[in-house]
Write a protein that holds these residues in place. Structure first.
Motif, PDB file in Angstrom:
ATOM      1  N   MET A   1       0.837  -1.195   0.000  1.00 20.10           N
ATOM      2  CA  MET A   1       0.000   0.000   0.000  1.00 20.10           C
ATOM      3  C   MET A   1       0.876   1.252   0.000  1.00 20.10           C
ATOM      4  SD  MET A   1      -1.149   0.562   3.946  1.00 20.10           S
ATOM      5  CE  MET A   1      -0.369   2.121   4.268  1.00 20.10           C
ATOM      6  N   LEU A   2       0.281   2.366  -0.451  1.00 18.60           N
ATOM      7  CA  LEU A   2       0.963   3.647  -0.453  1.00 18.60           C
ATOM      8  C   LEU A   2       0.896   4.226   0.961  1.00 18.60           C
ATOM      9  CD1 LEU A   2       2.364   5.988  -1.934  1.00 18.60           C
ATOM     10  CD2 LEU A   2       0.090   6.849  -2.540  1.00 18.60           C
ATOM     11  N   ALA A   3       2.059   4.296   1.625  1.00 18.75           N
ATOM     12  CA  ALA A   3       2.093   4.780   3.005  1.00 18.75           C
ATOM     13  C   ALA A   3       2.328   6.281   3.068  1.00 18.75           C
ATOM     14  CB  ALA A   3       3.183   4.052   3.787  1.00 18.75           C
ATOM     15  N   GLU A   4       3.184   6.787   2.167  1.00 21.16           N
ATOM     16  CA  GLU A   4       3.527   8.211   2.241  1.00 21.16           C
ATOM     17  C   GLU A   4       3.909   8.719   0.860  1.00 21.16           C
ATOM     18  OE1 GLU A   4       7.219  10.519   4.196  1.00 21.16           O
ATOM     19  OE2 GLU A   4       5.885   9.545   5.684  1.00 21.16           O
ATOM     20  N   LEU A   5       3.513   9.962   0.584  1.00 20.50           N
ATOM     21  CA  LEU A   5       3.848  10.614  -0.683  1.00 20.50           C
ATOM     22  C   LEU A   5       4.441  11.976  -0.357  1.00 20.50           C
ATOM     23  CD1 LEU A   5       3.513  10.407  -3.856  1.00 20.50           C
ATOM     24  CD2 LEU A   5       1.424  11.770  -3.547  1.00 20.50           C
ATOM     25  N   GLU A   6       5.616  12.256  -0.906  1.00 19.82           N
ATOM     26  CA  GLU A   6       6.248  13.555  -0.714  1.00 19.82           C
ATOM     27  C   GLU A   6       6.431  14.228  -2.069  1.00 19.82           C
ATOM     28  OE1 GLU A   6       9.971  15.672   1.659  1.00 19.82           O
ATOM     29  OE2 GLU A   6       9.956  13.499   1.366  1.00 19.82           O
ATOM     30  N   ILE A   7       6.014  15.476  -2.165  1.00 25.44           N
ATOM     31  CA  ILE A   7       6.067  16.221  -3.422  1.00 25.44           C
ATOM     32  C   ILE A   7       6.818  17.525  -3.188  1.00 25.44           C
ATOM     33  CG2 ILE A   7       4.702  17.398  -5.187  1.00 25.44           C
ATOM     34  CD1 ILE A   7       2.435  15.431  -4.621  1.00 25.44           C
ATOM     35  N   GLU A   8       7.755  17.823  -4.106  1.00 25.90           N
ATOM     36  CA  GLU A   8       8.501  19.078  -4.041  1.00 25.90           C
ATOM     37  C   GLU A   8       8.470  19.766  -5.401  1.00 25.90           C
ATOM     38  OE1 GLU A   8      12.405  18.935  -1.997  1.00 25.90           O
ATOM     39  OE2 GLU A   8      11.995  16.788  -1.810  1.00 25.90           O
ATOM     40  N   ASN A   9       8.066  21.037  -5.395  1.00 27.87           N
ATOM     41  CA  ASN A   9       8.132  21.903  -6.578  1.00 27.87           C
ATOM     42  C   ASN A   9       7.383  21.340  -7.786  1.00 27.87           C
ATOM     43  OD1 ASN A   9       9.858  23.611  -5.092  1.00 27.87           O
ATOM     44  ND2 ASN A   9      11.645  22.382  -5.693  1.00 27.87           N
ATOM     45  N   LEU A  10       6.199  20.815  -7.524  1.00 28.86           N
ATOM     46  CA  LEU A  10       5.366  20.301  -8.605  1.00 28.86           C
ATOM     47  C   LEU A  10       4.233  21.305  -8.855  1.00 28.86           C
ATOM     48  CD1 LEU A  10       5.224  17.615 -10.335  1.00 28.86           C
ATOM     49  CD2 LEU A  10       3.320  16.981  -8.852  1.00 28.86           C
ATOM     50  N   VAL A  11       4.372  22.096  -9.920  1.00 34.09           N
ATOM     51  CA  VAL A  11       3.413  23.145 -10.293  1.00 34.09           C
ATOM     52  C   VAL A  11       3.163  24.055  -9.082  1.00 34.09           C
ATOM     53  CG1 VAL A  11       1.288  23.636 -11.557  1.00 34.09           C
ATOM     54  CG2 VAL A  11       2.431  21.456 -11.883  1.00 34.09           C
ATOM     55  N   VAL A  12       1.956  24.013  -8.515  1.00 37.27           N
ATOM     56  CA  VAL A  12       1.637  24.923  -7.406  1.00 37.27           C
ATOM     57  C   VAL A  12       1.954  24.326  -6.037  1.00 37.27           C
ATOM     58  CG1 VAL A  12      -0.126  26.179  -8.692  1.00 37.27           C
ATOM     59  CG2 VAL A  12      -0.754  24.116  -7.426  1.00 37.27           C
ATOM     60  N   ILE A  13       2.473  23.106  -6.009  1.00 35.56           N
ATOM     61  CA  ILE A  13       2.818  22.479  -4.730  1.00 35.56           C
ATOM     62  C   ILE A  13       4.304  22.683  -4.483  1.00 35.56           C
ATOM     63  CG2 ILE A  13       2.879  20.343  -3.382  1.00 35.56           C
ATOM     64  CD1 ILE A  13       0.556  19.312  -5.022  1.00 35.56           C
ATOM     65  N   SER A  14       4.621  23.556  -3.526  1.00 36.69           N
ATOM     66  CA  SER A  14       6.024  23.794  -3.187  1.00 36.69           C
ATOM     67  C   SER A  14       6.582  22.602  -2.416  1.00 36.69           C
ATOM     68  CB  SER A  14       6.142  25.077  -2.358  1.00 36.69           C
ATOM     69  OG  SER A  14       7.478  25.246  -1.927  1.00 36.69           O
ATOM     70  N   HIS A  15       5.861  22.180  -1.401  1.00 33.18           N
ATOM     71  CA  HIS A  15       6.260  20.980  -0.661  1.00 33.18           C
ATOM     72  C   HIS A  15       5.045  20.414   0.057  1.00 33.18           C
ATOM     73  CE1 HIS A  15       7.788  18.620   2.795  1.00 33.18           C
ATOM     74  NE2 HIS A  15       8.668  18.213   1.882  1.00 33.18           N
ATOM     75  N   ALA A  16       4.902  19.108  -0.033  1.00 35.32           N
ATOM     76  CA  ALA A  16       3.812  18.432   0.684  1.00 35.32           C
ATOM     77  C   ALA A  16       4.262  17.027   1.046  1.00 35.32           C
ATOM     78  CB  ALA A  16       2.553  18.369  -0.182  1.00 35.32           C
ATOM     79  N   ARG A  17       3.994  16.657   2.291  1.00 31.76           N
ATOM     80  CA  ARG A  17       4.246  15.274   2.724  1.00 31.76           C
ATOM     81  C   ARG A  17       2.919  14.720   3.202  1.00 31.76           C
ATOM     82  NH1 ARG A  17       9.241  13.961   6.475  1.00 31.76           N
ATOM     83  NH2 ARG A  17      10.222  14.064   4.425  1.00 31.76           N
ATOM     84  N   ILE A  18       2.464  13.680   2.539  1.00 35.43           N
ATOM     85  CA  ILE A  18       1.114  13.157   2.772  1.00 35.43           C
ATOM     86  C   ILE A  18       1.222  11.714   3.251  1.00 35.43           C
ATOM     87  CG2 ILE A  18      -1.143  12.747   1.735  1.00 35.43           C
ATOM     88  CD1 ILE A  18      -0.147  14.674  -0.557  1.00 35.43           C
TER      89      ILE A  18
END
Length: 564
Positions: A1-18
């Motif tokens: 399963m997907l436990a965690e998703l981290e996104i940096e500098n993707l369009v309008v998402i500067s940083h997000a840890r989900i």
């Protein structure tokens, strides 16, 4: 399963840890808040195609990282086959997208290819979006849906393996037959060459020998006379003036004075030796004279034979008789190869016939299996649709058989009637957007317990749905979440209240830059967000109370209301 998703500098998402729940997760937020960007990020880390437009303006690259835990046996087996470690039952996927258009893929920190990332991603997450609803309208997709339900993978794999072998054999056979047709004229040419050279009984070196003989025959009389005259001059019988006689006389003259001068002895011996040599030469001339053939028939034969050799050289574009002999050997070898090719063609015909018989039997077995599964499938989907507030639905599969293709001998189209008394018709002519969403969810539900993919993402599965139908969709998603991890992007409160984990996507503007934030909502946060969905940005106390009641009801009692 997907436990965690981290996104940096993707369009309008500067940083997000989900972080995600292993069960039912929902994303909510106003239209345009960035929910689609989140889905793009998941697509990227699963190895799907990306563009540099996804990189946030002013940044060198965007990075998406996904942590997967509780790996399914199917996933572990595939990782083992690819020699990818998965210690502690965890897997880390990373995708970097450069502003200049390049991208890098990593698995557990090790660089890999995007194709490998995509291969792994396909067995980790199944993403359902709006385009899937449209794909459902295409009959070409219906057979795959049935095969997913009926676990036809092994039968289909065996059939396709034989079908491809048949295709390759047929292709090779067609090429060989065409080449054989092209060789018919070539074979005739080679046979003529071999026959004509064999008729001459031509051998290596024969042409030069015949040309020499012809020259001799052309000058035979003069050569014979010259040999005879030379022999007579050297050692003519009874001729006092012959060279041998004169030489011998000269020797005798000097030998009579050899006692007076010693050098006369040496000269006498040399003259004697010369006389012996002259007599030997004379004998050889007479021998050659007797060998001279003055036969006019032989002359005519040699002349004609050489003319035939020269004609064949012109006809077959050879520079000499020796080259003709070499061409004859090459032609014989080529003819033997043609015989081998003919034998191979016969073998290929037999192989094709055997493969056709085998693939036909496999196609029939696959078709019979599909027919047996089709009735069970339509009954299961109909049951799901009835629960999803489509009580009068009739779903049938129009199953026909035709020529063999890579998918078998079957064609399948689902026909549906959503109202009592109506004849089932193609989905494209009957189903509305809301009905398509429910049909797709029903399909996912009946395949869920057979599908080894651990995580399902539904991007706006609730399109065109409201009221009781929306509530039923939520209940069904909650039910699926008991088997798979479910992540759902939704606009409906009826679905949101049933989730185990609620994430809100919110767009904000700071210092002239737009940023999207993802917030993990607690109970109070969920109440306010659900109330906003119900009635707008400034929900009343009544709406808040209603949202709280709905949320608490489903969190406490929702499992008991789910219908299988």
């Amino acid at each position: 399963m997907l436990a965690e998703l981290e996104i940096e500098n993707l369009v309008v998402i500067s940083h997000a840890r989900i972080r995600f729940s292993p069960h039912f997760n929902v994303f909510t937020g106003e239209t345009g808040a960035g929910k689609s960007i989140l889905i793009h990020g998941i697509h990227a880390v699963l190895g799907q195609r990306v563009t540099r437009d996804l990189v946030r303006t002013g940044c060198k690259k965007a990075v998406v990282t996904a942590l997967f835990t509780r790996l399914e046996p199917m996933v572990c087996a595939r990782l083992d086959a690819l020699a990818i470690a998965h210690e502690d039952d965890e897997l880390l996927l990373t995708r970097e997208i450069a502003a200049d258009g390049g991208s890098t893929a990593r698995i557990n920190g090790h660089t890999t290819t995007v194709s490998v990332l995509r291969e792994i991603g396909d067995i980790l997450i199944n993403i359902h979006g709006q385009h899937d609803n449209q794909a459902l309208l295409s009959p070409e997709c219906h057979l795959q849906i049935l095969d997913d339900f009926g676990s036809s993978d092994e039968l289909l794999r065996q059939y396709q393996e034989t079908f491809r072998a048949l295709q390759q054999t047929a292709k090779r056979l067609n090429q060989m037959v065409k080449q054989e047709q092209d060789r018919v004229h070539r074979r005739k040419q080679l046979l003529v060459l071999v026959q004509e050279i064999d008729a001459l009984e031509l051998e290596q070196g024969e042409e030069s020998a015949l040309e020499e003989e012809l020259t001799i025959l052309q000058h035979a009389e003069g050569i014979a006379a010259a040999l005879q005259n030379a022999a007579d001059a050297l050692d003519g019988d009874g001729t006092e003036m012959s060279a041998v006689t004169l030489t011998e006389a000269a020797g005798e003259e000097l030998s009579s004075f050899s006692e007076i001068r010693s050098d006369f002895t040496a000269l006498s011996e040399r003259i004697t030796a010369a006389g012996i040599e002259l007599r030997d030469i004379a004998e050889e001339c007479r021998s050659l004279y007797h060998q001279i053939d003055l036969d006019s028939q032989r002359y005519a034969w040699v002349q004609k034979h050489l003319q035939e050799i020269h004609r064949l050289c012109r006809d077959f574009q050879c520079g000499s008789g020796d080259e003709l002999v070499e061409r004859r050997a090459q032609a014989e070898q080529e003819l033997q190869q043609m015989q081998s090719d003919a034998a191979e063609i016969a073998q290929m015909h037999q192989k094709k016939a055997a493969l056709l018989e085998q693939v036909s039997a496999q196609a029939k077995a696959l078709s019979d299996h599909r027919a047996a599964q089709l009735e069970r499938f339509t009954a299961a989907v109909t049951e799901q649709l009835e629960f999803l507030n489509m009580p009068n639905v009739v779903l049938v599969g129009k199953h026909t058989k035709g020529k063999l293709t890579i998918h078998g001998m079957d064609s399948l189209e689902f026909l549906i009637s959503v109202n009592s008394g109506e004849e089932p018709r193609p989905l494209a002519r009957i189903a509305s957007g809301g009905e398509l969403s429910r049909i797709m969810l029903a399909l996912k539900c009946v395949v869920a317990d057979r599908d080894g993919v651990p995580s399902l993402i539904f991007d706006e599965i609730d399109t065109g749905v409201s009221g009781k139908a929306a509530q039923k969709i939520g209940m069904k998603l909650r039910e699926v979440a008991q088997i798979h991890q479910v992540i759902c992007v939704t606009h409906l409160s009826q679905i949101t209240v049933m989730a185990d984990h609620h994430l809100m996507i919110e767009k904000q503007t700071k210092c002239g830059r737009t940023q999207t934030h993802v917030t993990d909502l607690d109970l109070e946060g969920r109440v306010h967000e659900i109330a906003r969905i119900m009635g707008g940005d400034a929900p009343s106390a009544l709406l808040l109370e209603s949202a709280r009641a709905e949320l608490e009801h489903w969190q406490e009692n929702g499992d008991g209301d789910a219908i299988s």
